[in-house]
Scaffold this motif. Structure first.
Motif, PDB file in Angstrom:
ATOM      1  N   CYS A  36       8.880  15.940  -8.166  1.00  0.00           N
ATOM      2  CA  CYS A  36       7.684  15.093  -8.264  1.00  0.00           C
ATOM      3  C   CYS A  36       8.001  13.639  -8.565  1.00  0.00           C
ATOM      4  O   CYS A  36       7.247  12.744  -8.180  1.00  0.00           O
ATOM      5  N   ALA A  37       9.134  13.402  -9.262  1.00  0.00           N
ATOM      6  CA  ALA A  37       9.409  12.057  -9.762  1.00  0.00           C
ATOM      7  C   ALA A  37       9.667  11.042  -8.653  1.00  0.00           C
ATOM      8  O   ALA A  37       9.446   9.847  -8.854  1.00  0.00           O
ATOM      9  N   SER A  38      10.089  11.507  -7.445  1.00  0.00           N
ATOM     10  CA  SER A  38      10.350  10.557  -6.373  1.00  0.00           C
ATOM     11  C   SER A  38       9.091   9.773  -6.030  1.00  0.00           C
ATOM     12  O   SER A  38       9.153   8.606  -5.684  1.00  0.00           O
ATOM     13  N   CYS A  39       7.941  10.407  -6.130  1.00  0.00           N
ATOM     14  CA  CYS A  39       6.674   9.717  -5.878  1.00  0.00           C
ATOM     15  C   CYS A  39       5.988   9.299  -7.178  1.00  0.00           C
ATOM     16  O   CYS A  39       5.463   8.201  -7.281  1.00  0.00           O
ATOM     17  N   HIS A  40       5.963  10.195  -8.144  1.00  0.00           N
ATOM     18  CA  HIS A  40       5.170   9.936  -9.354  1.00  0.00           C
ATOM     19  C   HIS A  40       5.955   9.240 -10.458  1.00  0.00           C
ATOM     20  O   HIS A  40       5.361   8.844 -11.467  1.00  0.00           O
ATOM     21  N   GLY A  41       7.272   9.099 -10.290  1.00  0.00           N
ATOM     22  CA  GLY A  41       8.085   8.470 -11.329  1.00  0.00           C
ATOM     23  C   GLY A  41       8.404   9.460 -12.427  1.00  0.00           C
ATOM     24  O   GLY A  41       7.619  10.381 -12.659  1.00  0.00           O
ATOM     25  N   PRO A  42       9.539   9.275 -13.122  1.00  0.00           N
ATOM     26  CA  PRO A  42       9.936  10.217 -14.179  1.00  0.00           C
ATOM     27  C   PRO A  42       8.906  10.299 -15.308  1.00  0.00           C
ATOM     28  O   PRO A  42       8.771  11.324 -15.969  1.00  0.00           O
ATOM     29  N   ASP A  43       8.145   9.233 -15.514  1.00  0.00           N
ATOM     30  CA  ASP A  43       7.143   9.196 -16.589  1.00  0.00           C
ATOM     31  C   ASP A  43       5.726   9.436 -16.067  1.00  0.00           C
ATOM     32  O   ASP A  43       4.774   9.349 -16.819  1.00  0.00           O
ATOM     33  N   GLY A  44       5.582   9.698 -14.749  1.00  0.00           N
ATOM     34  CA  GLY A  44       4.261   9.962 -14.181  1.00  0.00           C
ATOM     35  C   GLY A  44       3.486   8.711 -13.804  1.00  0.00           C
ATOM     36  O   GLY A  44       2.380   8.794 -13.259  1.00  0.00           O
ATOM     37  N   ALA A  45       4.067   7.534 -14.055  1.00  0.00           N
ATOM     38  CA  ALA A  45       3.337   6.278 -13.817  1.00  0.00           C
ATOM     39  C   ALA A  45       3.208   5.952 -12.320  1.00  0.00           C
ATOM     40  O   ALA A  45       2.368   5.147 -11.934  1.00  0.00           O
ATOM     41  N   GLY A  46       4.061   6.571 -11.493  1.00  0.00           N
ATOM     42  CA  GLY A  46       3.987   6.319 -10.055  1.00  0.00           C
ATOM     43  C   GLY A  46       4.540   4.967  -9.652  1.00  0.00           C
ATOM     44  O   GLY A  46       4.210   4.451  -8.586  1.00  0.00           O
ATOM     45  N   ALA A  47       5.384   4.377 -10.506  1.00  0.00           N
ATOM     46  CA  ALA A  47       5.912   3.051 -10.237  1.00  0.00           C
ATOM     47  C   ALA A  47       7.171   3.072  -9.366  1.00  0.00           C
ATOM     48  O   ALA A  47       7.982   2.163  -9.428  1.00  0.00           O
ATOM     49  N   THR A  48       7.343   4.109  -8.535  1.00  0.00           N
ATOM     50  CA  THR A  48       8.495   4.173  -7.641  1.00  0.00           C
ATOM     51  C   THR A  48       8.109   3.505  -6.319  1.00  0.00           C
ATOM     52  O   THR A  48       6.919   3.283  -6.059  1.00  0.00           O
ATOM     53  N   ALA A  49       9.112   3.246  -5.456  1.00  0.00           N
ATOM     54  CA  ALA A  49       8.830   2.616  -4.166  1.00  0.00           C
ATOM     55  C   ALA A  49       7.837   3.467  -3.371  1.00  0.00           C
ATOM     56  O   ALA A  49       6.837   2.954  -2.856  1.00  0.00           O
ATOM     57  N   VAL A  50       8.104   4.778  -3.302  1.00  0.00           N
ATOM     58  CA  VAL A  50       7.220   5.678  -2.547  1.00  0.00           C
ATOM     59  C   VAL A  50       5.837   5.746  -3.217  1.00  0.00           C
ATOM     60  O   VAL A  50       4.811   5.688  -2.554  1.00  0.00           O
ATOM     61  N   GLY A  51       5.852   5.862  -4.526  1.00  0.00           N
ATOM     62  CA  GLY A  51       4.600   5.942  -5.286  1.00  0.00           C
ATOM     63  C   GLY A  51       3.717   4.729  -5.046  1.00  0.00           C
ATOM     64  O   GLY A  51       2.503   4.852  -4.836  1.00  0.00           O
ATOM     65  N   LYS A  52       4.335   3.550  -5.041  1.00  0.00           N
ATOM     66  CA  LYS A  52       3.569   2.318  -4.808  1.00  0.00           C
ATOM     67  C   LYS A  52       3.045   2.284  -3.394  1.00  0.00           C
ATOM     68  O   LYS A  52       1.885   1.908  -3.155  1.00  0.00           O
ATOM     69  N   ALA A  53       3.912   2.665  -2.419  1.00  0.00           N
ATOM     70  CA  ALA A  53       3.494   2.639  -1.013  1.00  0.00           C
ATOM     71  C   ALA A  53       2.326   3.594  -0.795  1.00  0.00           C
ATOM     72  O   ALA A  53       1.417   3.310  -0.009  1.00  0.00           O
ATOM     73  N   MET A  54       2.342   4.734  -1.490  1.00  0.00           N
ATOM     74  CA  MET A  54       1.277   5.736  -1.309  1.00  0.00           C
ATOM     75  C   MET A  54       0.107   5.495  -2.262  1.00  0.00           C
ATOM     76  O   MET A  54      -0.866   6.238  -2.251  1.00  0.00           O
ATOM     77  N   LYS A  55       0.241   4.487  -3.107  1.00  0.00           N
ATOM     78  CA  LYS A  55      -0.797   4.145  -4.093  1.00  0.00           C
ATOM     79  C   LYS A  55      -1.185   5.347  -4.959  1.00  0.00           C
ATOM     80  O   LYS A  55      -2.368   5.664  -5.116  1.00  0.00           O
ATOM     81  N   VAL A  56      -0.176   6.022  -5.481  1.00  0.00           N
ATOM     82  CA  VAL A  56      -0.494   7.150  -6.366  1.00  0.00           C
ATOM     83  C   VAL A  56      -1.078   6.605  -7.670  1.00  0.00           C
ATOM     84  O   VAL A  56      -0.707   5.517  -8.116  1.00  0.00           O
ATOM     85  N   ARG A  57      -1.966   7.363  -8.250  1.00  0.00           N
ATOM     86  CA  ARG A  57      -2.520   6.953  -9.535  1.00  0.00           C
ATOM     87  C   ARG A  57      -1.549   7.338 -10.634  1.00  0.00           C
ATOM     88  O   ARG A  57      -0.808   8.312 -10.501  1.00  0.00           O
ATOM     89  N   ASP A  58      -1.567   6.579 -11.713  1.00  0.00           N
ATOM     90  CA  ASP A  58      -0.781   6.916 -12.890  1.00  0.00           C
ATOM     91  C   ASP A  58      -1.276   8.276 -13.403  1.00  0.00           C
ATOM     92  O   ASP A  58      -2.460   8.416 -13.722  1.00  0.00           O
TER      93      ASP A  58
END
Ligand code: HEC
Length: 108
Positions: A36-58
């Motif tokens: 999950c961390a590749s998109c959501h980040g290790p802390d769930g904040a979603g501040a990864t490149a993929v997370g930002k591109a997909m606009k995941v919510r924290d």
């Protein structure tokens, strides 16, 4: 004597109970980091490149946390938009441990 025995068995029970509680959540932190961390980040904040591109919510935000366990389990199980479905990859128990883990992230 009886009193000593009771205390000893309470301690034993406590140790047993904590072992069971630990075993009941089979590595949710590891699963989260691995899947999950590749998109959501290790802390769930979603501040990864993929997370930002997909606009995941924290995942720690109120918008996510106000949803019920069932709602969050459903998103993980069935997927939603660009969020992949995990029902074929993870057991129901794994998915509920992940929801508990996400609740824990919000409390940090
Ligand atoms: C490929 C990137 C990706 C991966 C990997 C991924 N997610 Fe997601 N996740 C998303 C996106 C994008 C959304 C937003 C879906 C929407 O609302 O359209 C989302 C939404 C969610 C939500 C609902 C949050 C909300 O905005 O309401 C939860 C809970 C969630 N993901 C948990 C997980 C868990 C647990 C894993 C690992 C088993 C995981 N995700 C893996 C991309 C990903």
């Amino acid at each position: 004597m009886t009193r000593k025995l009771t205390i000893a068995s309470m301690i034993t029970l406590f140790i047993l109970a904590s072992t069971v509680a630990f075993a009941a959540a089979p590595g949710a932190p590891e699963t989260f980091k691995a899947k999950c961390a590749s998109c959501h980040g290790p802390d769930g904040a979603g501040a990864t490149a993929v997370g930002k591109a997909m606009k995941v919510r924290d995942l720690r935000s109120a918008d996510v946390q106000k949803q019920s366990d069932t709602d969050l389990q459903k998103v993980i199980s069935d997927g939603k938009g660009k969020m992949p479905a995990y029902k074929d990859k993870l057991s129901v128990a794994d998915i509920s441990s992940l929801v508990a883990y996400i609740r824990g992230l919000a409390k940090k």
